[in-house]
Design an enzyme around this catalytic site. Structure first.
Site, short mmCIF file in Angstrom:
data_model
loop_
_atom_site.label_atom_id
_atom_site.label_comp_id
_atom_site.label_asym_id
_atom_site.label_seq_id
_atom_site.Cartn_x
_atom_site.Cartn_y
_atom_site.Cartn_z
N HIS A 110 -4.48 1.96 -0.96
CA HIS A 110 -3.62 1.16 -1.84
C HIS A 110 -4.46 0.23 -2.74
O HIS A 110 -5.60 -0.10 -2.39
CB HIS A 110 -2.72 0.25 -1.00
CG HIS A 110 -1.62 0.98 -0.26
ND1 HIS A 110 -1.43 0.86 1.09
CD2 HIS A 110 -0.65 1.81 -0.70
CE1 HIS A 110 -0.38 1.59 1.46
NE2 HIS A 110 0.10 2.18 0.39
N CYS A 165 -0.42 -6.02 4.60
CA CYS A 165 0.61 -5.02 4.87
C CYS A 165 1.54 -5.40 6.01
O CYS A 165 2.61 -4.82 6.15
CB CYS A 165 0.01 -3.65 5.11
SG CYS A 165 -1.40 -3.66 6.13
C1 CIR Z 1 0.18 4.49 6.06
O1 CIR Z 1 -0.65 5.36 5.90
O2 CIR Z 1 1.18 4.38 5.34
C2 CIR Z 1 0.00 3.51 7.19
N1 CIR Z 1 -0.63 4.17 8.31
C3 CIR Z 1 -0.84 2.33 6.76
C4 CIR Z 1 -0.17 1.51 5.70
C5 CIR Z 1 -0.92 0.28 5.36
N2 CIR Z 1 -0.24 -0.44 4.36
C6 CIR Z 1 -0.80 -1.25 3.49
O3 CIR Z 1 -2.01 -1.38 3.47
N3 CIR Z 1 -0.02 -1.86 2.62
#
Ligand code: CIR
Length: 252
Positions: A159, A246
């Site tokens: 991201h 997140c």
């Molecule tokens: C994903 O791949 O969507 C989750 N395992 C990790 C998301 C992390 N989100 C973020 O950094 N905003």
């Protein structure tokens, strides 16, 4: 300030992974670290509201990806990974009491982790999760309120906020290998320590910075700048490719 968080799903080990290899996650330890993160938010002046866990949604602890809240509106995201789309329902219910709602709709996809809001500037990562249609919709929803929305290509990371976050209203912490510093020329740019590529994701809040204890050299760079840094151990959620921003949605 309110911080929405979500209890870690017992199915976390079945999370999405893109740049990280799957390794065993200690659920109890992850929960203890998550609780410490919530305490750090509280000590920075937030009131934490924690949503319940959902066993059918492995990644739901990463609540940031489900919505972007500004002063005037909360925009419900349409996450790029289809496995994550059911996560938005409970967050919608919680946000409906706090803000008017708007939605990103098909064919648009945006993960909240790609949306960096600094004052009236909104930077949106064009990533494997966030597409042009989604960015266009976000711009249509936010520009009437005076927000300036800019798309930014990311590379090598999940991201935009893996690559850059705001430490204050005028300074960003950034990994130049993942996003070009040129796009942030209006800010004081602090680079992560080169040996700590994942260190750019910090929560800058009420004049303090919550950072991961895994990145001591970058933390040192921040403290040398006079920033008040609080470190938390986030090693278990890092195995699920999650970092610090997140795990919350902040509403002032
Ligand atoms: C994903 O791949 O969507 C989750 N395992 C990790 C998301 C992390 N989100 C973020 O950094 N905003």
């Amino acid at each position: 300030m309110i911080a929405l968080t979500r209890q870690i799903s017992p199915s976390l080990s079945r999370c999405e992974l893109t740049h990280v290899e799957r390794t065993p996650i200690d659920y109890e330890r992850a929960c203890a670290q998550h609780a410490a993160y919530e305490r750090a938010l509280t000590s920075c002046g937030c009131t934490v509201r924690r949503l319940a866990a959902d066993d059918s949604m492995p990644d739901s602890v990463f609540i940031e990806d489900t919505a972007v809240a500004v002063e005037e509106v909360a925009v419900m995201m349409r996450p790029g990974a289809s496995s994550r789309r059911p996560e938005t329902a409970a967050v919608r219910d919680a946000l409906a009491r706090l803000r008017p709602l708007a939605d990103i709709e098909e064919p648009g996809t945006v993960d909240g982790g790609d949306v960096l809001v600094i004052g009236r500037c909104v930077f949106v990562g064009l990533s494997t999760r966030t597409n042009e249609a989604g960015i266009f919709q976000l711009e249509s929803l936010l520009s009437p309120y005076g927000y300036d929305v800019t798309a930014i290509q990311t590379q090598g990371c999940l991201h935009l906020k893996s690559a850059v976050t705001a430490v204050t209203g005028s300074a960003v912490l950034l990994n130049p290998s993942w996003v070009s510093p040129d796009r942030f020329a209006a800010y004081d740019v602090i680079e992560v320590a080169p040996e700590e590529p994942g260190a750019a994701n910090v929560v800058g809040i009420n004049g303090r910075v919550i950072a991961s204890a895994a990145y001591p050299r970058t933390v040192e760079r921040l403290t040398r700048r006079g920033l008040d840094v609080l470190t938390v151990d986030a090693s278990e959620l890092a195995k699920a490719e999650g970092a610090l921003t997140c795990c919350s949605i902040l509403l002032s």
